[in-house]
Design a protein around this motif. Structure first.
Motif, PDB file in Angstrom:
ATOM      1  N   PRO A  45       2.819   5.522  -5.026  1.00  0.00           N
ATOM      2  CA  PRO A  45       3.830   5.115  -4.037  1.00  0.00           C
ATOM      3  C   PRO A  45       3.325   5.300  -2.604  1.00  0.00           C
ATOM      4  CG  PRO A  45       4.859   6.399  -5.783  1.00  0.00           C
ATOM      5  CD  PRO A  45       3.375   6.450  -6.031  1.00  0.00           C
ATOM      6  N   TYR A  46       2.621   6.415  -2.364  1.00  0.00           N
ATOM      7  CA  TYR A  46       1.974   6.652  -1.070  1.00  0.00           C
ATOM      8  C   TYR A  46       0.547   7.085  -1.361  1.00  0.00           C
ATOM      9  CZ  TYR A  46       6.890   6.753  -0.021  1.00  0.00           C
ATOM     10  OH  TYR A  46       8.222   6.423   0.038  1.00  0.00           O
ATOM     11  N   ASN A  47      -0.365   6.687  -0.487  1.00  0.00           N
ATOM     12  CA  ASN A  47      -1.788   6.877  -0.788  1.00  0.00           C
ATOM     13  C   ASN A  47      -2.522   7.504   0.379  1.00  0.00           C
ATOM     14  OD1 ASN A  47      -1.955   5.483  -3.495  1.00  0.00           O
ATOM     15  ND2 ASN A  47      -0.978   3.900  -2.268  1.00  0.00           N
ATOM     16  N   PRO A  48      -2.303   8.809   0.597  1.00  0.00           N
ATOM     17  CA  PRO A  48      -2.958   9.480   1.716  1.00  0.00           C
ATOM     18  C   PRO A  48      -4.442   9.725   1.443  1.00  0.00           C
ATOM     19  CG  PRO A  48      -1.658  11.050   0.458  1.00  0.00           C
ATOM     20  CD  PRO A  48      -1.436   9.702  -0.179  1.00  0.00           C
ATOM     21  N   LEU A  80       3.134  12.122  11.526  1.00  0.00           N
ATOM     22  CA  LEU A  80       2.002  12.730  12.228  1.00  0.00           C
ATOM     23  C   LEU A  80       2.302  12.630  13.720  1.00  0.00           C
ATOM     24  CD1 LEU A  80      -0.890  11.000  10.234  1.00  0.00           C
ATOM     25  CD2 LEU A  80       0.272  13.160   9.720  1.00  0.00           C
ATOM     26  N   GLU A  83     -13.164   3.164  13.904  1.00  0.00           N
ATOM     27  CA  GLU A  83     -14.481   3.442  14.471  1.00  0.00           C
ATOM     28  C   GLU A  83     -14.708   2.477  15.621  1.00  0.00           C
ATOM     29  OE1 GLU A  83     -16.790   4.841  10.380  1.00  0.00           O
ATOM     30  OE2 GLU A  83     -17.386   2.996  11.420  1.00  0.00           O
ATOM     31  N   LEU A 133      -7.829  -1.589  -2.355  1.00  0.00           N
ATOM     32  CA  LEU A 133      -7.540  -0.462  -1.479  1.00  0.00           C
ATOM     33  C   LEU A 133      -7.863   0.882  -2.125  1.00  0.00           C
ATOM     34  CD1 LEU A 133      -4.392  -1.783   0.347  1.00  0.00           C
ATOM     35  CD2 LEU A 133      -6.561  -1.124   1.380  1.00  0.00           C
ATOM     36  N   HIS A 185       0.835  -1.206   0.000  1.00  0.00           N
ATOM     37  CA  HIS A 185       0.000   0.000   0.000  1.00  0.00           C
ATOM     38  C   HIS A 185       0.870   1.258   0.000  1.00  0.00           C
ATOM     39  CE1 HIS A 185      -3.594   2.563   1.363  1.00  0.00           C
ATOM     40  NE2 HIS A 185      -3.659   2.314   0.093  1.00  0.00           N
ATOM     41  N   GLY A 186       1.884   1.320   0.844  1.00  0.00           N
ATOM     42  CA  GLY A 186       2.821   2.448   0.825  1.00  0.00           C
ATOM     43  C   GLY A 186       4.204   1.902   0.538  1.00  0.00           C
ATOM     44  N   GLN A 187       4.925   2.616  -0.287  1.00  0.00           N
ATOM     45  CA  GLN A 187       6.259   2.173  -0.701  1.00  0.00           C
ATOM     46  C   GLN A 187       7.148   1.897   0.512  1.00  0.00           C
ATOM     47  OE1 GLN A 187       7.900   4.163  -4.395  1.00  0.00           O
ATOM     48  NE2 GLN A 187       9.308   4.935  -2.868  1.00  0.00           N
ATOM     49  N   ARG A 202       4.955  17.169   0.002  1.00  0.00           N
ATOM     50  CA  ARG A 202       4.465  17.214   1.383  1.00  0.00           C
ATOM     51  C   ARG A 202       3.343  18.238   1.535  1.00  0.00           C
ATOM     52  NH1 ARG A 202       9.877  16.835   2.730  1.00  0.00           N
ATOM     53  NH2 ARG A 202      10.056  19.090   2.890  1.00  0.00           N
ATOM     54  N   VAL A 212      -8.064   3.313   5.403  1.00  0.00           N
ATOM     55  CA  VAL A 212      -6.619   3.193   5.562  1.00  0.00           C
ATOM     56  C   VAL A 212      -5.957   4.200   4.639  1.00  0.00           C
ATOM     57  CG1 VAL A 212      -6.817   0.732   6.056  1.00  0.00           C
ATOM     58  CG2 VAL A 212      -6.293   1.480   3.732  1.00  0.00           C
ATOM     59  N   GLU A 213      -4.780   4.658   5.064  1.00  0.00           N
ATOM     60  CA  GLU A 213      -4.005   5.518   4.176  1.00  0.00           C
ATOM     61  C   GLU A 213      -2.531   5.261   4.427  1.00  0.00           C
ATOM     62  OE1 GLU A 213      -4.227   9.732   4.849  1.00  0.00           O
ATOM     63  OE2 GLU A 213      -4.235   9.513   7.017  1.00  0.00           O
ATOM     64  N   SER A 214      -1.728   5.452   3.363  1.00  0.00           N
ATOM     65  CA  SER A 214      -0.280   5.395   3.513  1.00  0.00           C
ATOM     66  C   SER A 214       0.262   6.787   3.249  1.00  0.00           C
ATOM     67  CB  SER A 214       0.326   4.367   2.569  1.00  0.00           C
ATOM     68  OG  SER A 214      -0.008   4.658   1.229  1.00  0.00           O
ATOM     69  N   LEU A 215       1.390   7.074   3.888  1.00  0.00           N
ATOM     70  CA  LEU A 215       1.898   8.452   3.907  1.00  0.00           C
ATOM     71  C   LEU A 215       3.359   8.492   3.525  1.00  0.00           C
ATOM     72  CD1 LEU A 215       0.297   9.270   7.344  1.00  0.00           C
ATOM     73  CD2 LEU A 215      -0.390  10.279   5.168  1.00  0.00           C
ATOM     74  N   ARG A 216       3.762   9.562   2.922  1.00  0.00           N
ATOM     75  CA  ARG A 216       5.180   9.772   2.639  1.00  0.00           C
ATOM     76  C   ARG A 216       5.954   9.683   3.953  1.00  0.00           C
ATOM     77  NH1 ARG A 216       6.604  12.163  -1.879  1.00  0.00           N
ATOM     78  NH2 ARG A 216       8.350  13.127  -0.795  1.00  0.00           N
ATOM     79  N   PRO A 217       7.155   9.079   3.914  1.00  0.00           N
ATOM     80  CA  PRO A 217       7.910   8.935   5.169  1.00  0.00           C
ATOM     81  C   PRO A 217       8.388  10.271   5.734  1.00  0.00           C
ATOM     82  CG  PRO A 217       9.116   8.034   3.274  1.00  0.00           C
ATOM     83  CD  PRO A 217       7.768   8.419   2.777  1.00  0.00           C
ATOM     84  N   ASP A 218       8.376  11.316   4.915  1.00  0.00           N
ATOM     85  CA  ASP A 218       8.771  12.631   5.432  1.00  0.00           C
ATOM     86  C   ASP A 218       7.573  13.424   5.948  1.00  0.00           C
ATOM     87  OD1 ASP A 218       7.593  13.170   3.003  1.00  0.00           O
ATOM     88  OD2 ASP A 218       9.325  14.148   2.110  1.00  0.00           O
ATOM     89  N   MET A 219       6.464  12.746   6.196  1.00  0.00           N
ATOM     90  CA  MET A 219       5.259  13.400   6.725  1.00  0.00           C
ATOM     91  C   MET A 219       4.810  12.764   8.027  1.00  0.00           C
ATOM     92  SD  MET A 219       2.643  13.902   3.539  1.00  0.00           S
ATOM     93  CE  MET A 219       1.296  14.280   4.686  1.00  0.00           C
ATOM     94  N   VAL A 221     -13.413  -0.900  14.354  1.00  0.00           N
ATOM     95  CA  VAL A 221     -13.558  -1.208  12.926  1.00  0.00           C
ATOM     96  C   VAL A 221     -12.571  -0.342  12.147  1.00  0.00           C
ATOM     97  CG1 VAL A 221     -15.074  -0.956  10.921  1.00  0.00           C
ATOM     98  CG2 VAL A 221     -15.983  -1.867  13.074  1.00  0.00           C
TER      99      VAL A 221
END
Ligand SMILES: [Zn+2]
Ligand SMILES: [Zn+2]
Ligand SMILES: [Zn+2]
Lengths: 639, 639, 639
Positions: B326-329, A527, A544, B366, A421-423, B286, A518-525, A514
């Protein structure tokens, strides 16, 4: 159990007149074991059917006569050149469809029936000759299954076997397969099983169900290849059987192979691994360049203790610079002793150094040994000798259970690879990150296979990232007394790689949560977490449900939620975040934490306690100053 | 024109008993359109000749009965598995010569005559069944031509077709081709057309004339593949025909395909695109991770308004995280509404969300939808509902012309790819950089194809990077009343990719400028402009001639020169440099600039004016504070 | 010797009616030489056997009549398209097994016997026609052997020839080969020579002995291909024969090819090389973007003086931006003159500019010439004219010997590539690093082949990195009077790529040092030297023995040790470390150092002294201020 040392020896590489002297020097250095034979097929059988056992008989006799115990390897990792004339299509094919040829090692496809028969033939001959009697103290099957990415083959032999494997799995019902995989999605439905190809060279990504099935099939081929050998050896020999697994080779299920063996062993190259597979930051690669990663070896030690159901060895221990990593530094003085004691701290029965003498020829001529190519000693042999002396006074030890269980599941590793899902999101890294945090908290850990049905005795059980949660494991965890940590992605896929929908994942009894999104994020972001250190990086689920929020982001997004002794974590936490999570879990579970200084790790067994300083500088600890490469062994202390 | 919404639906993915409920919920959400069918070939024709229309009849009837308008897709992007048994060589080959097989989608070569016939057959069957009558409100041909790099194929079918294409282009005269391409250069001359191969796997780079011809041929194959379908559909149906183009897929000429269609549409995935194809800096990736690039979607909106000659849709609008980047926010709350209004601001007729319900199986499990896999609502459907309500009060709108024209030419895109001269120099990026600068200046823009013959009404016409300037366009630009910007590389190659020599380029009437030399530069070597901000980066020409210098480098190298209402720019300018250039051009052309705050963009139509805040923070603007994901729509204001 | 200029001309690219004018302009510009013909096979022989000499006769006559001397190239680098119909398998195969086809140049495998015969046929025809008489002043064989990575081919023709080559080398004794390569290692033993494959597509790395043998074989194929041509030309012509080598193409032994030639020449593209092969830092790539690396060209000049045994040319000199590098900037004004004088400073007989007129078509249409495509002059021709004028007053010069010898060995280059041990460790870079340090010390250098038997006259001899030290060279160095620098890796492998073990390397008479261990290090882990600047980076050996320590690391690890006039260096030194080493060596050898300012280089011949400023800014030096691109030529000064 008495802890012992050994080495890997290749009599076929050296003139026969030095064998006896070598054996005597091994014994003098305090070694017990000598592993031989695993690459010697061309000497055992120079042309097909021409068996040459004499030299091997003499080698074994010489070693045994000197007082050594012999581990004999089956030679199937290096079929001789004549084999290729008989089976020109025996090679694995890579994902591009290119055949991987003769000229190094592991040049076979696990699905090639012709080679499978040849392997059974040579193992039978070897078992018949050396199985009876006492000459052989243990066996090793093949060598480093899966190394050099050899588990997965896109050959026609693999395709045929995969089709058969699918036919069996889906009871010959192609509609069942189509439905299970959702092949309607892009009109990918099959009419017959033999229309199914391997999931490479598609225009865009193949169906993840197709990929995951192929990963499971590929693993099963290794299991059955190994089982062939075990069944033959066992029919002729009472000696225990081992295989030497390779670090971070996860393309097949090591537990399943291990179920057929008496002993698990692995090949531990801390400096090589830090350079080529740990995935550490550049700063850590510099900091630990001569010592190795502080957790990577320990993780594998604990893993193979599980794979071997308690019985495990280091079959190959790095003794100096290796030849194969991008960079090949020399270990810090003391590290060979350090690594040996670290293995024993995690319950190893034996540690064998690879190799006795550096070879002046062929592929590994820059791989150090206990001796130089001119037979002079290297620093490693002195450190081995020191461990041998220390062991002489160390007494017997018994197995023990750790307070914390961490589940590692090969099926989940493949599932994350099939669908990250995320690189860069890797299940292995996720589990290792949790393991690191536990170790930073001074906790000893048992790694647990997903087939475990009883978690008695564990105060804390971590099960991160189990994308498919088999029913039995779900039940076993539900019944466990200790605190359980789930997530992220727990039970996110059914056994056919579908998202369960009624209800949505994770559907854990007693924990109202539940995964709504889902989400994947850049590694430079990252949270940031609320109220303190730590952050979510790379991956986050939206939850949820009514479970209590333990940890949330600074914007109020729930990250860890709990009910009773079940916790669900919805994201990938950075090290500070994992430290918070582990602290939170331990407080809830009543487990005492002992915060380790950077680079220091501690491991307790039933009777002993070990402290290790992985830094190149001295470190102050609660047990005093540990020098660089320092090892402290003492009786176990309760806090 | 009334603006409308829709969604993409796959009845074949769901049990028939939920179709009616789905349709009712679509209508309740304010949707007008439902696109279906484009991946359903294996259900329409499970084995060859076994046509199964019933389920599709019922699906269409259910949707129509609920009040929805159906867009029916031809299923040719996903030929079923049995097709491969009939046509084992139907696949495209990649540049390495590897065949791209079955198991995902778009697994066909545009030049394969056997598959072309099958595609015509199924489209004919579909057109005969659904063409007559009112059931189908619009058609879609295939799906995302060129996606997954499927335009270019190095198959033998492509080679045969390419040879025929060349024979036609050069009237069967191989000497004409040799001469046009300069094949004498390295003794590359051909004796016969059928000696010509495809320009892959050469030792060093092939002749750029050869490459450009192959690019044009490959584009023409898509055009003719699409035309086959259009001709069949049109023979049976009065409904308009669309194709859904994919963002930044430039391997074929979208205008030429568009000439055969009534409606252009594109698939807009702002967050996925920002991650995988915009080419933004890491900082912008970003900053806009949850909002998307502030210009990329707008550029495509304006492009497809041109491709559709005014009539265009967003056929697939991202509604939440996707699966394939690559990333899926997840989008910032409000962005689904924001993107929808942005499309309408640029003149869209309809915006359809992809997809109705997230699929729990196969490749896109996804990919978010308006509904979750368990049929619960996602945030996107609320935002769609809000837009539907806003639209109800928004009235009809009419097409309008922008004050600024920006030419975008697919042939130039291929030419720059064939011969970038400097690593990374891309025509698409060059045009997008100019587009960004125009938008930062608050200008609304029309994108114009190179076939345009009349520029009436444009005060400013930008034509950067047109490596080949067709005679008709040269003439049309010469006759335009507005200010024209040319360069760099204007008319640098003739129609056969030669440098014109008598005179050297650009040879523009009324603008005395000659490109005496060209150079490309490392991107870390900007050449600062004199008297202010901005720099030349990556590419610079040396000009000769008497035109007035408007902008020069700090070392006195002419960068922009002018005579009358023609300007030539000799280099690639950085954003500050482009802002200066646009300011200079607008001053000269009498166009008023409205400087936009960072992240804010404005678009005017004949009657409306839209302000968009792409930032995740509020921004102060001349129309007040815009919240994150803020959209302001008001009557058009003249300054 | 009178120094002269020339150019490269392609009459077949231009209308015949401009040939005479071109020739007159060449003469007027002060040019002496014109090279022609090397890519013209399709015009000489449009279809097989149809020889068309007339145009070439007329071209040569025109050029000679104008007063030019003609260098005629054999056209074998660009076989015409009909050749491929005759020999469809004539192509080289890359390491992946892909055939490299027609459509550019160098599309042949050196081992293909069919093409070898065709090459001999066309060269014979050309030699018979143009060999007798005075029309041709010099010959060039083929063009840039090895360019575009064309030395190494994994074709079946190569395999067959390699087997034959091995059979000869090991006297038909497969056991000798097995033993020499240590094939027992992984059961890689062969039964027959024809079982031996090429060392590609193995599962993990092949035996380094196998790889090194293949590298030597591949080089020998180039030597014999060239020798075929030389023997034919020599049978018909008295004119000297040259080949134009390409910068940093090290896949074959240039000395061995050179032994068959009268003249070595090379193609010097300072700006292109800085971008694509020098390996300079990004900062240096910026600093020297328009001037080229300060040592790379000089190194090649000195190398080809050795290859040509004193007689050498620049056959192709960059005159402006080229087309083929990642970035292609224009030279700083003055650099064309600068590069020309730099070549003469290193002893060149002639410098020819590539090319006369920029071609408006085909692959190199963006490669500048002395003329633009429209025949107008470029800045380069003015600078050439200036050199011609300066040469007119510069008189004759004679060869001279430098005080410092630096050995460069192609066999060592391949050995380091086969077994770098640490990522990125390159023998070429090691030698170049030493060369740079010598030049920073103001020293003129002779590059010396490993076949040299007499080092008389050299005060200092550097022999870094000679992994295999042939007996004759070992003896010649032992007998040399000057100070010798060895290491790292000196004599680390025997002729079959084994580590010698009795004793261990380097086994140098009179220098008591043993390489006890080796390690490679991450490049971000420099080991500082004690007592001053400099560090070991990337590679370090652990030494044993009684030699005196000259330089050690800050932790006391010996780096350079000495006895008498022999020094061994155990590591790879950074520039500051190499400066220290050179200073130490020169002090010990009694050689005077003249420290050069950054960017400045000095070269002395017997009678002249040249100073060059490679910077884009003026630099203060002991001979005054040198302007950007500044060249100072004066009578040689002794300090
Ligand atoms: Zn191993
Ligand atoms: Zn799509
Ligand atoms: Zn050249």
């Amino acid at each position: 159990m008495q802890r012992t040392l050994g080495t890997c020896y290749y009599p076929e590489h050296w003139p026969e007149d030095i064998w006896q002297g070598d054996a005597a020097r091994m014994v003098a250095a305090g070694l017990t074991w000598v592993r031989i034979g695993e690459f010697s097929w061309s000497r055992i059988e120079p042309t097909r059917g021409d068996l040459q056992w004499d030299w091997l008989d003499r080698a074994i006799d010489t070693l045994v006569a000197a007082g050594l115990k012999v581990v004999l390897g089956t030679p199937t990792a290096t079929p001789p050149r004549w084999m290729v004339d008989r089976h020109p299509d025996m090679f694995a094919l890579d994902a591009d469809g290119k055949s991987r040829g003769f000229g190094s090692r592991r040049h076979y496809c696990f699905s090639h029936q012709g080679y499978r028969a040849e392997a059974r033939r040579i193992v039978t001959l070897m078992a018949e000759r050396y199985g009876p009697g006492e000459r052989i103290a243990a066996w090793q099957t093949d060598n480093e299954y899966g190394c050099h990415e050899t588990t997965i083959s896109y050959s026609d032999a693999a395709r045929v076997a995969f089709v058969r494997w699918l036919e069996e799995r889906y009871d010959g019902d192609i509609c069942a397969l189509n439905s299970a995989w959702g092949n309607v999605f892009w009109s990918m439905e099959y009419d017959r099983f033999n229309q199914i190809g391997l999931p490479n060279l598609t225009v865009t990504e193949p169906n993840p169900a197709h990929m995951q099935a192929f990963r499971r099939f590929s693993s099963d081929q290794v299991v059955s290849f190994n089982r062939d050998q075990v069944e033959i050896l066992r029919a002729h020999s009472d000696a225990p059987i081992a295989h030497n697994y390779m670090g971070r080779v996860t393309d097949f299920d090591h537990y399943k192979v291990g179920e057929d063996l008496e002993i698990a062993s692995w090949d531990s190259y801390p400096l090589g691994f830090l350079e080529d597979r740990v995935g550490a930051s550049a700063a850590d690669q510099r900091r630990y360049a001569r010592q190795g990663d502080p957790d990577f070896q320990a993780f594998h030690h604990d893993l193979y203790r599980a794979v071997g159901r308690g019985r495990w060895w280091v079959m190959e221990q790095q003794p100096g610079p290796v030849n194969w990593a991008p960079y090949n530094p020399a270990p810090l003085p003391g590290m060979v002793r350090f690594w040996t004691w670290e293995a024993f701290a995690h319950g190893a029965e034996a540690v064998c150094y690879f190799r006795w003498r550096q070879a002046p020829f062929a592929q590994e001529q820059l791989h150090a040994g206990l001796l130089r190519p001119d037979s002079a000693e290297t620093p490693a042999i002195s450190e081995a000798r020191q461990v041998a002396e220390e062991l002489a006074n160390a007494g017997e030890v018994a197995p023990s259970q750790a307070p914390v269980a961490l589940i590692f599941d090969y099926d989940a590793e493949w599932a994350w690879q099939v669908q990250p899902h995320g690189q860069g999101l890797s299940y292995f890294d996720l589990v290792l990150d949790h393991y690191r945090a536990l170790r930073r908290a001074g906790l000893s850990v048992d790694i647990i296979p997903p087939t475990r049905s009883d978690f008695t005795g564990y105060e804390l059980i971590l099960a991160p990232g189990l994308m498919h949660l088999p029913d039995d494991l779900r039940k076993a965890l539900a019944e466990a007394a200790g605190l359980r940590l789930y997530g992220p992605r727990t039970a996110a896929r059914d056994e056919d790689f579908k998202i369960p929908t009624a209800p949505l994942p994770p559907a854990l009894q007693g924990l109202d949560v539940v995964i709504a999104a889902v989400e994947s994020l850049r590694p430079d972001m990252p949270l940031p977490l609320a109220n303190g250190d730590g952050a979510v990086v790379g991956y986050l689920e939206t939850l949820e449900g009514e479970a209590d929020v333990l940890i949330e982001t600074s914007t109020g997004h729930a990250v860890a939620v709990a009910a009773g002794n079940q916790v669900y974590c919805a994201g990938w936490l950075d090290p500070a975040g994992l430290d918070r999570l582990v602290t939170t879990l331990c407080a809830r579970a009543g487990v005492t934490i002992r915060k380790m200084p950077e680079g220091v790790r501690m491991r307790q067994t039933a009777t002993e306690e070990f402290w290790f300083n992985h830094l190149a500088e001295p470190v102050e600890t609660e047990v005093g100053t540990l020098p660089p490469a320092g090892v402290l062994r003492r009786a176990r202390q309760e806090v």
